[in-house]
Structure formats: C-alpha cells, structure tokens
Design a protein around this motif. Structure first.
Motif, PDB file in Angstrom:
ATOM      1  N   LEU A 198      40.490  63.994 -14.695  1.00 18.30           N
ATOM      2  CA  LEU A 198      42.081  64.534 -15.108  1.00 18.30           C
ATOM      3  C   LEU A 198      42.597  63.019 -14.812  1.00 18.30           C
ATOM      4  CD1 LEU A 198      43.696  66.395 -16.329  1.00 18.30           C
ATOM      5  CD2 LEU A 198      44.730  66.593 -13.742  1.00 18.30           C
ATOM      6  N   MET A 199      42.962  62.445 -15.917  1.00 17.48           N
ATOM      7  CA  MET A 199      44.250  60.863 -15.756  1.00 17.48           C
ATOM      8  C   MET A 199      45.347  61.313 -15.697  1.00 17.48           C
ATOM      9  SD  MET A 199      41.632  58.139 -17.758  1.00 17.48           S
ATOM     10  CE  MET A 199      40.188  57.567 -17.371  1.00 17.48           C
ATOM     11  N   MET A 200      45.816  60.483 -15.813  1.00 17.12           N
ATOM     12  CA  MET A 200      47.569  60.691 -15.361  1.00 17.12           C
ATOM     13  C   MET A 200      48.329  59.520 -15.890  1.00 17.12           C
ATOM     14  SD  MET A 200      48.524  64.193 -14.993  1.00 17.12           S
ATOM     15  CE  MET A 200      50.453  64.007 -14.961  1.00 17.12           C
ATOM     16  N   LEU A 201      49.069  59.652 -17.042  1.00 17.64           N
ATOM     17  CA  LEU A 201      48.996  58.130 -17.284  1.00 17.64           C
ATOM     18  C   LEU A 201      50.792  57.684 -17.746  1.00 17.64           C
ATOM     19  CD1 LEU A 201      46.256  58.736 -18.407  1.00 17.64           C
ATOM     20  CD2 LEU A 201      47.127  57.498 -20.767  1.00 17.64           C
ATOM     21  N   ASP A 202      51.509  56.798 -17.603  1.00 18.53           N
ATOM     22  CA  ASP A 202      53.381  56.866 -17.603  1.00 18.53           C
ATOM     23  C   ASP A 202      53.286  55.517 -18.090  1.00 18.53           C
ATOM     24  OD1 ASP A 202      55.731  57.614 -16.608  1.00 18.53           O
ATOM     25  OD2 ASP A 202      56.063  55.794 -16.043  1.00 18.53           O
ATOM     26  N   GLU A 259      32.803  53.113 -14.259  1.00 12.52           N
ATOM     27  CA  GLU A 259      32.844  53.818 -16.017  1.00 12.52           C
ATOM     28  C   GLU A 259      34.235  54.476 -15.979  1.00 12.52           C
ATOM     29  OE1 GLU A 259      31.376  56.331 -19.273  1.00 12.52           O
ATOM     30  OE2 GLU A 259      30.382  56.152 -17.913  1.00 12.52           O
ATOM     31  N   LEU A 260      34.672  55.729 -15.652  1.00 15.08           N
ATOM     32  CA  LEU A 260      36.225  55.954 -14.914  1.00 15.08           C
ATOM     33  C   LEU A 260      37.006  54.607 -14.854  1.00 15.08           C
ATOM     34  CD1 LEU A 260      36.293  59.205 -13.564  1.00 15.08           C
ATOM     35  CD2 LEU A 260      36.887  58.566 -15.902  1.00 15.08           C
ATOM     36  N   GLY A 261      36.988  53.687 -14.038  1.00  8.63           N
ATOM     37  CA  GLY A 261      38.126  52.513 -13.911  1.00  8.63           C
ATOM     38  C   GLY A 261      37.634  51.364 -15.212  1.00  8.63           C
ATOM     39  N   GLU A 262      36.532  51.756 -15.888  1.00 11.33           N
ATOM     40  CA  GLU A 262      37.248  50.957 -16.983  1.00 11.33           C
ATOM     41  C   GLU A 262      37.872  50.602 -17.991  1.00 11.33           C
ATOM     42  OE1 GLU A 262      35.467  47.807 -17.150  1.00 11.33           O
ATOM     43  OE2 GLU A 262      34.779  47.951 -15.066  1.00 11.33           O
ATOM     44  N   VAL A 263      37.240  52.516 -18.649  1.00  9.57           N
ATOM     45  CA  VAL A 263      38.341  53.528 -18.895  1.00  9.57           C
ATOM     46  C   VAL A 263      39.903  53.178 -19.036  1.00  9.57           C
ATOM     47  CG1 VAL A 263      38.650  55.106 -20.460  1.00  9.57           C
ATOM     48  CG2 VAL A 263      36.454  54.733 -19.549  1.00  9.57           C
ATOM     49  N   ALA A 264      40.609  53.186 -17.616  1.00  7.82           N
ATOM     50  CA  ALA A 264      41.463  53.245 -16.958  1.00  7.82           C
ATOM     51  C   ALA A 264      42.157  51.873 -17.819  1.00  7.82           C
ATOM     52  CB  ALA A 264      41.234  53.209 -15.931  1.00  7.82           C
ATOM     53  N   LYS A 265      40.964  50.823 -17.708  1.00  4.60           N
ATOM     54  CA  LYS A 265      41.818  49.560 -17.823  1.00  4.60           C
ATOM     55  C   LYS A 265      41.944  49.044 -19.016  1.00  4.60           C
ATOM     56  CE  LYS A 265      38.988  47.199 -13.696  1.00  4.60           C
ATOM     57  NZ  LYS A 265      38.001  46.715 -13.205  1.00  4.60           N
ATOM     58  N   LYS A 266      40.839  49.498 -20.087  1.00  9.54           N
ATOM     59  CA  LYS A 266      41.088  49.713 -21.469  1.00  9.54           C
ATOM     60  C   LYS A 266      42.148  50.252 -21.623  1.00  9.54           C
ATOM     61  CE  LYS A 266      37.587  49.680 -25.854  1.00  9.54           C
ATOM     62  NZ  LYS A 266      36.899  50.399 -25.861  1.00  9.54           N
ATOM     63  N   ILE A 267      42.487  51.540 -21.815  1.00 17.88           N
ATOM     64  CA  ILE A 267      43.435  52.255 -21.850  1.00 17.88           C
ATOM     65  C   ILE A 267      45.443  51.237 -21.168  1.00 17.88           C
ATOM     66  CG2 ILE A 267      45.221  54.118 -21.400  1.00 17.88           C
ATOM     67  CD1 ILE A 267      42.396  56.022 -20.521  1.00 17.88           C
ATOM     68  N   VAL A 277      57.597  48.235 -34.705  1.00 16.49           N
ATOM     69  CA  VAL A 277      58.541  49.167 -35.248  1.00 16.49           C
ATOM     70  C   VAL A 277      59.717  48.475 -35.328  1.00 16.49           C
ATOM     71  CG1 VAL A 277      58.266  50.620 -33.551  1.00 16.49           C
ATOM     72  CG2 VAL A 277      59.707  48.689 -32.845  1.00 16.49           C
ATOM     73  N   GLU A 278      60.334  49.571 -36.470  1.00 18.77           N
ATOM     74  CA  GLU A 278      61.128  49.221 -37.762  1.00 18.77           C
ATOM     75  C   GLU A 278      62.326  48.467 -37.420  1.00 18.77           C
ATOM     76  OE1 GLU A 278      62.756  53.150 -39.950  1.00 18.77           O
ATOM     77  OE2 GLU A 278      60.507  53.291 -40.891  1.00 18.77           O
ATOM     78  N   GLU A 279      62.736  48.692 -36.351  1.00 20.77           N
ATOM     79  CA  GLU A 279      63.440  48.228 -35.258  1.00 20.77           C
ATOM     80  C   GLU A 279      63.133  46.377 -34.621  1.00 20.77           C
ATOM     81  OE1 GLU A 279      63.160  50.673 -35.134  1.00 20.77           O
ATOM     82  OE2 GLU A 279      64.782  52.549 -36.109  1.00 20.77           O
ATOM     83  N   GLY A 280      61.923  46.490 -34.695  1.00 28.71           N
ATOM     84  CA  GLY A 280      61.714  44.773 -33.969  1.00 28.71           C
ATOM     85  C   GLY A 280      60.265  45.077 -33.530  1.00 28.71           C
ATOM     86  N   ARG A 281      60.281  44.305 -31.960  1.00 27.22           N
ATOM     87  CA  ARG A 281      58.915  43.938 -32.017  1.00 27.22           C
ATOM     88  C   ARG A 281      58.879  44.742 -30.675  1.00 27.22           C
ATOM     89  NH1 ARG A 281      56.864  40.131 -28.719  1.00 27.22           N
ATOM     90  NH2 ARG A 281      54.219  39.992 -29.336  1.00 27.22           N
ATOM     91  N   ALA A 282      58.357  45.402 -29.937  1.00 29.33           N
ATOM     92  CA  ALA A 282      58.375  46.578 -28.200  1.00 29.33           C
ATOM     93  C   ALA A 282      57.389  45.958 -27.660  1.00 29.33           C
ATOM     94  CB  ALA A 282      58.650  47.965 -28.538  1.00 29.33           C
ATOM     95  N   ILE A 283      57.432  46.203 -26.564  1.00 31.59           N
ATOM     96  CA  ILE A 283      56.510  45.613 -25.371  1.00 31.59           C
ATOM     97  C   ILE A 283      56.675  46.633 -23.819  1.00 31.59           C
ATOM     98  CG2 ILE A 283      55.373  44.420 -24.074  1.00 31.59           C
ATOM     99  CD1 ILE A 283      55.011  42.909 -26.438  1.00 31.59           C
ATOM    100  N   ILE A 284      55.499  47.412 -23.850  1.00 28.38           N
ATOM    101  CA  ILE A 284      55.763  48.585 -22.769  1.00 28.38           C
ATOM    102  C   ILE A 284      54.316  48.292 -22.077  1.00 28.38           C
ATOM    103  CG2 ILE A 284      56.800  50.086 -23.665  1.00 28.38           C
ATOM    104  CD1 ILE A 284      54.493  51.879 -23.978  1.00 28.38           C
ATOM    105  N   GLY A 285      54.039  48.895 -20.950  1.00 24.05           N
ATOM    106  CA  GLY A 285      53.123  49.445 -19.792  1.00 24.05           C
ATOM    107  C   GLY A 285      52.686  50.547 -19.613  1.00 24.05           C
ATOM    108  N   CYS A 286      51.075  50.382 -18.710  1.00 24.29           N
ATOM    109  CA  CYS A 286      50.950  51.570 -18.301  1.00 24.29           C
ATOM    110  C   CYS A 286      50.448  51.741 -17.504  1.00 24.29           C
ATOM    111  CB  CYS A 286      50.009  52.415 -19.526  1.00 24.29           C
ATOM    112  SG  CYS A 286      48.882  53.817 -19.408  1.00 24.29           S
ATOM    113  N   SER A 287      50.502  52.596 -16.053  1.00 23.56           N
ATOM    114  CA  SER A 287      49.967  53.029 -15.247  1.00 23.56           C
ATOM    115  C   SER A 287      49.107  54.538 -15.365  1.00 23.56           C
ATOM    116  CB  SER A 287      51.298  53.039 -13.991  1.00 23.56           C
ATOM    117  OG  SER A 287      52.253  51.891 -13.643  1.00 23.56           O
ATOM    118  N   VAL A 288      48.202  54.635 -14.795  1.00 30.70           N
ATOM    119  CA  VAL A 288      47.166  55.326 -14.662  1.00 30.70           C
ATOM    120  C   VAL A 288      47.122  56.034 -13.487  1.00 30.70           C
ATOM    121  CG1 VAL A 288      44.892  55.690 -15.456  1.00 30.70           C
ATOM    122  CG2 VAL A 288      46.303  54.442 -16.794  1.00 30.70           C
ATOM    123  N   GLY A 289      46.914  57.274 -13.132  1.00 32.42           N
ATOM    124  CA  GLY A 289      46.239  57.968 -11.823  1.00 32.42           C
ATOM    125  C   GLY A 289      45.006  58.466 -11.993  1.00 32.42           C
TER     126      GLY A 289
END
Length: 741
Positions: A198-202, A259-267, A277-289
């Motif tokens: 189970l992966m939790m993403l924020d 393997e799970l670590g590689e999947v998380a890194k790829k995500i 997006v229509e209003e411009g360019r957006a940059i975000i990140g992601c953390s995974v548990g």
C-alpha cells in the motif's frame, strides 16, 4: 427494419398449425386461438413498452421485435438464424454469471435477466424473460419470451454507482472504493498467505498551484497526475484519489522492497516533471509512504496507518522522497523534532564548521577546488554526519540560515587560499527557492571581496524543474555576478536536456551512485559515464566525478575523459587549518592511492543486532553497513568462510559469509545486496513473512505488525538450519559495546 410484427409471426405459426400433420400447428393453435389477443400483442409491441423474441430448438433467432433490432443496430435479415447469445450478453454481476447460451441450454424458464448488446458500439440494455415450448410429445421446440428496454434506467444507475465508487474529476477509485478493495484483498490474501503493498502519496506544492494559478488549473493538474500514475502502475494495481492532493495505490503480490523502491522513485520523478495547464506552467513534487502486508499490518486500518506514518516521515525528510514503514517511525518523529530544536540552537551557538574535500585534475593531479562539507559537533551526539541532519534541516527549512552561514564562511576561508583555488558549495532546492537567495550571495561577495569566479554553486537537477521564469532570472543574475554554476549529482533525477543549453552552466558533476557495483560491473556503469562525458563535451562544459574511492575506477575515468575527480582515492575532507598547511608547502598536488577499495559507501551504525548460526542466536554490535557487506563485533573464534544469518529486526534476515576476521570483529559479505530504504539507509529486499514465523513456532497473534523480530527464545532459530552453516559455533564475547540510538 425488415421485421414483421410479433402478431404476424404468431399468425404465421397458426397457419402452419392448420396442417393436420404438424404437431407444432396444433400446439400454437391451442395457445393463440383468438385473433383479438394478437391485436393486443401488436399494439403493445408498437408502443415500445415491451418487445418479444423467439428461438428455435438450437437457440437460433426466429423473431426479434423491431425496437430490439433497432437498438442492436441490425436488420432482421442479419439477425435471423443467428444464436441469440451472440447478440445479447448478460451484464457483469447479473445473476449467477452464466452466459445466455448456458441458460438457454438448461431449457428452463427464466425472468428478469439483464442483458446488453454484444457489440460494445450499441448501448441497448434489456431485461429478458423467457420460457421453453414443447409439443404434445414433450419435444423441445425453442424459447419464446419478452424483453423490456431498461437502457436509460440501467445507465443512470450505472453512472450513480460509478460516482459512488470513483472520483468524478480524475476517474480514479475514490476513498470508499479503495477501502472496499483493500479490505477484500487483505481478507483473501490473509487466507492465501499472500502479500500486498500500500502506497500513500501526497503532492508537494499543490496548494501553491491553486493559490497562484487558480482551482481550474489545479483540477487540470490533478487529472494529469492521474494519467501519469496510471502510466506507471498500469494494470499492476489500483489507484485511488482520497481527496485533495492525496492518492493511494494498492499493489497485490508485491513485497520486494527493491522493486517497490524503484516504483516509488519512478512515481516521484514522473510527477515532478512540469505540467502544462491553460493558465501556464506548474511544478509540483511528490512524497510517498509504503507499507506491506502482512509485515506491516494484516488489516486495513493498521496497514493504512503504517503507510501514513511512512508518508509523514518522507515529508519530514525533505519531501520528494519515499519511505518504508518501520516500527520506530513514531520514535523517529520525536527524535527529529528534538534534532530540529538542537539544530536551531547550534546555529546560534556556532557549533557548525566546514570541511573541504579536494577536487583534483586528472591531467596533472593539481587541486583545482575544494568542496565544502557541513560538520555538526553536538555536545550529546558527538560528530553528526551531514546525511543525518541535512534532511531534517531541509524539512524544517533550517537549511536556509545554515546555508547562508555556509556561503559566508566558505568565502571567508577561501580568502586565505591562492587565487587559483575555487570553493564549491552544494545548494539545496529549499535554499535556492527561498526569498533573497541571490541577494544573499551578492551581499556575501561584496562583504568578503572574494572574486566571484572563485565561488562555485552546485545545484541538484530538481532545481532545474522549477518555475522557468524565476529560474532563468535567478541563474541569470548569478551568472552576471560571475559565479560558476554546476549541475550536481547529474543523472540522479530528471531534468530537461534542452535546458542544459539554455542555462549558464559551467560543469556537470557525476555523483557516486554511478559507481555502485550493483549498477553493472566492478567499476560501475561506464556506459552511462561515457554518455555524460559526451553530452558535457557537446555543451562545452567540464565533467567532475565525486565519490571515487578506487584507483582502478579513477584510471578508467581518466581514460574516458573525465576532467576532475574527488574522493578517497585522493583525499578525505580536511579542516581549513589542514588546507592551509597543505597550501603552505607550495603548489598543491595529490597522488592517487590504491589503499582504498571500490565498494558501496559504508555507514557507521553502532547498534545491536542478532546473529543466527545453526540453532544458536547471538547479540552483536553492527559497526558499519553497506549494500554488499557489514562489520560486526562481539564474537570470537570465527573462521573465515563461516556463514551467518544477520537479524536486523522487523523480519529482516540477511545470509552472509565471513570474509575477514580479527579478534572479536568480522567483516561480512551479503549473499544478496541490500537496497535503499528511501531515507538514506539500507534494508533487506525481502523480509520473513509473519506466516513463516508462525509456522516456525511463533503465534501469528503475538507478532505485532512491523515490530516482529527473530528472538533467541522464539523457537524459530532452528528453522534456519537449512542454510547449512559452519558446524563450529562461535563464542560470544563478554565485551559490552555502547549503542547509539
């Protein structure tokens, strides 16, 4: 569409019944004796309220009402003689799941069977009823039946069910469906003793997108996030959006943490790429548990809590990371909070210092620059490694004042060095994005009067993924100051190669991850290194390699055309006093040494672990750890070649062989290399399942999720005699080692 009314079909059958030789005619004549009834049937059929159908004894179509034919998009000439089950199929989840053909073959009456067009291009849904017909000799003649068009009601109910189970914005499963899927999966897998991750993403910085570009842009970004997650996970698991910027992924039958670590890194990498997006360019990140059943929990509530704790730890570690659940995460959170407080005090108390590692030209072994490295001397902890406290500093944004101090201190130290010697500093993304970073650099240069060309700032690739306009402005301003700009740890993340041409960069710096033996051969992945050198040459930039600890590796890098190298092959990091002593001897050159060995970087650990040898269990001290081996202390009389099983706790067992021994200390080589745990540490790829421990004698109910370990009195040690370890039992020493927590 070429079909007669059902009343005409029945009249035709009645006409056939008037031939005395036909038993069928007598049966139909008795059934439909009155013409008025046929007129009523024709009126019902014409109204569309009810349709009719008929098949012969082989299930082939004799009749379909015109409305049904129209819904199927065919005419009677095409339908006549076709098996009914080819045109109509039961909808998923209706009845006992048997096909219409099997139902017809039973030759029994049925009612209210929901079917739909076999051709997905047609939308009709019918509720079908039918009964078998027999002649007087009980010979089966076929089916006759009715059909009610329930397309609108069915599709409305289907959409309502979909909305109840799926997120309307992204099309992913919603919280309710994910809870049901996790419950059902864990229940089924528990009896089958199978695993599930189970992966939790924020999403990091998503609120900033909503605040700056608006909620419409945020919705578009979430839809693109869903598409990217689907591209990574594919059919391997189910993805859900729990609400806001929280996502969840259930991956059945996966417990390999490598393997799970590689999947998380790829995500993390794919979600960190820019969004249009229509209003411009957006940059975000992601953390995974990440939490894995049954190791971290066997029920949904405990597994979800474990994944949440891992996510919280990854966000506190500086974001853009993944973490596996560990039993000590709650304790770790308390330690992290205490470290944050101590870091803040250390800034005020001046407990930070800098050390400098030489960067050497491979052409003539001259020291060209010095890489600044943070050092924290804490009264209680002693010397704290930078990779321990820097993630805490980044997560709490204390890296901003620490980084400002480091730039000023490095420039002040460099004033006492020759003008030809540069000073180099790694700049954290948090530090770079803080307000006033460029002004801070400009002010330090002005205050110290250091030549800007002697200051090198190294940026990780993540910085290049920031807002393009802000990035161009900041890097452009630094370039105008005359500061040297370098991409640090190149190839460890994702960046646009096209941007390398636009940005005013001077060098690419390859990190030690390229030289891990796990990547291909004893020297590391030389094909990738060769490609980076070619790219750097094409861009007119220099190439530096860090973390080089072996002479063979250095010679290979020199042959490939690397310009500069840092690492133990030349020198460890030095204090500024040591640097000044070296410089006092004239031009500084360093001869490479072969005293080091090329291996995965070792981490000093000092903690208690267990060692299993045959049916004996020993407590020892783990002194250091790498991907490929470890050093333990606490056993004597251990010959080289002895096989052990190390018990790291939480079901982590590693088979290893003693490669060198001295007194009560042994150097071990693992049978299978360890993998990244997402927090700068290492863990075993697999763990011993609680089910296996229960089989070995430990009650499953006694195994607290995430906390179980092989214990001397567990009765499980004997289960590992299969490893065929050395028959000579080591002797436990009486020496007590201090354990750092």
């Amino acid at each position: 569409m070429g079909a007669m009314p059902f009343s005409d079909f029945l009249r035709g059958r009645k006409a056939e019944a008037e031939a005395p030789a036909e038993d069928v005619s007598r049966s139909l004549s008795a059934t439909f004796a009155r013409s008025e009834k046929l007129d009523v049937v024709e009126e019902i059929e014409r109204s569309g309220a009810l349709g009719f159908w008929a098949t012969d004894a082989h299930g082939r179509i004799l009749y379909l009402s015109p409305a049904i034919l129209e819904g199927l998009g065919i005419d009677f000439a095409r339908a006549s003689g076709e098996p009914l089950q080819q045109l109509l199929v039961p909808v998923e989840g209706d009845g006992d799941g048997r096909s219409l053909g099997l139902r017809l073959n039973t030759r029994k009456s049925f009612a209210n069977l929901t079917v739909q067009a076999g051709d997905a291009q047609n939308d009709i849904v019918l509720r079908l009823s039918g009964r078998p017909l027999h002649d007087n000799d009980t010979n089966f003649l076929g089916f006759r039946g009715s059909a009610v068009d329930v397309t609108l009601d069915f599709r409305s109910e289907e959409e309502a069910n979909r909305l109840a189970k799926f997120d309307s914005l992204t099309g992913l499963a919603n919280r309710h469906r994910m809870e049901q899927r996790i419950d059902s999966t864990l229940h089924a897998f528990k009896s089958a003793q199978r695993s599930a991750a189970l992966m939790m993403l924020d999403l990091d910085k998503f609120k900033q997108v909503n605040d700056t570009l608006g909620h419409a842009a945020g919705d578009q970004l979430l839809q693109q996030v869903a598409e990217r997650l689907t591209s990574v996970i594919g059919g391997r698991g189910e993805i859900g959006r729990l609400g806001g910027d929280e996502f969840q992924i259930l991956v059945p039958d996966m417990d390999d943490r490598g393997e799970l670590g590689e999947v998380a890194k790829k995500i993390i990498q794919i979600l960190s790429q820019p969004y249009s997006v229509e209003e411009g360019r957006a940059i975000i990140g992601c953390s995974v548990g990440i939490a894995v059943a049954p190791y971290d929990g066997i029920e949904r509530d405990e597994l979800s809590r474990a994944a949440d704790l891992a996510l919280y730890a990854s966000k506190n570690g500086g974001r853009g990371q993944f973490r596996f659940y560990a039993a000590d995460l709650e304790h770790e959170a308390n330690l992290r909070k205490r470290m944050e407080d101590d870091l803040a005090d250390a800034i005020e108390s001046g407990h930070f210092t800098l050390e400098y590692q030489p960067v050497v030209s491979l052409e003539d072994n001259r020291v060209l620059s010095l890489e600044a490295q943070y050092c924290w001397a804490d009264e209680e902890r002693g010397r704290v490694p930078a990779d321990t406290f820097l993630p805490v500093a980044e997560g709490s944004r204390l890296i901003v004042p620490i980084g400002e101090w480091a730039i000023r201190r490095a420039c002040e130290d460099a004033l006492s060095w020759p003008d030809s010697l540069r000073v180099s500093l790694h700049i954290s993304p948090v530090q770079f994005e803080a307000n006033g970073f460029v002004q801070c650099v400009e002010q330090v240069l002005a205050d110290t009067d250091l030549d800007p060309t002697r200051l090198e700032l190294r940026f990780p690739e993540k910085v290049l993924l920031g807002d393009a306009s802000k990035l161009d402005k900041a890097l452009g301003s630094l370039f105008k100051l005359g500061v040297r700009l370098t991409v640090d740890q190149f190839g460890s993340g994702l960046s646009s190669l096209a941007y390398l041409r636009r940005a005013p960069l001077s060098a690419l710096r390859i990190g030690a991850q390229f030289f891990e033996p796990i990547m291909g051969n004893d020297l590391g992945d030389m094909d990738l290194v060769r490609a980076v050198i070619a790219l750097s040459d094409a861009m007119g930039m220099e190439t530096t390699a860090s973390g080089v600890h072996a002479l063979d590796l250095m010679n290979e890098l020199k042959r490939l055309g690397i310009d500069q190298v840092s690492g133990f092959v030349y020198s460890d990091a030095l204090s500024n006093d040591q640097v000044c002593q070296e410089l006092a001897n004239g031009e500084w050159t360093l001869a490479p040494t072969d005293s080091g060995t090329q291996r995965a970087s070792r981490r000093t650990v000092f903690r208690k672990i267990g060692v299993i040898h045959e049916d004996h269990y020993y407590d020892v001290t783990l002194r250091n750890l790498s991907r490929s081996g470890a050093m333990i202390q606490g056993l004597e009389d251990v010959p080289v070649g002895t096989m052990f099983v190390l018990d790291f706790g939480q079901g982590q067992l590693a088979v290893c062989t003693v490669r060198r021994t001295m007194d009560d200390t042994q150097g071990l080589e693992f049978e299978q290399e360890l993998v990244d745990d997402g927090a700068g540490g290492l863990c075993t790829r697999h763990r011993v399942s609680p089910y296996e421990l229960a089989t070995a004698g430990v009650p499953l109910a006694a195994l607290s999720p995430g906390k179980y370990a092989m214990a001397p009195d567990s009765g499980a040690g004997a289960g590992f005699a299969q490893f065929n370890l050395s028959a000579s039992a080591p002797r436990q020493t009486g020496r007590k080692e201090a354990v750092q927590v």
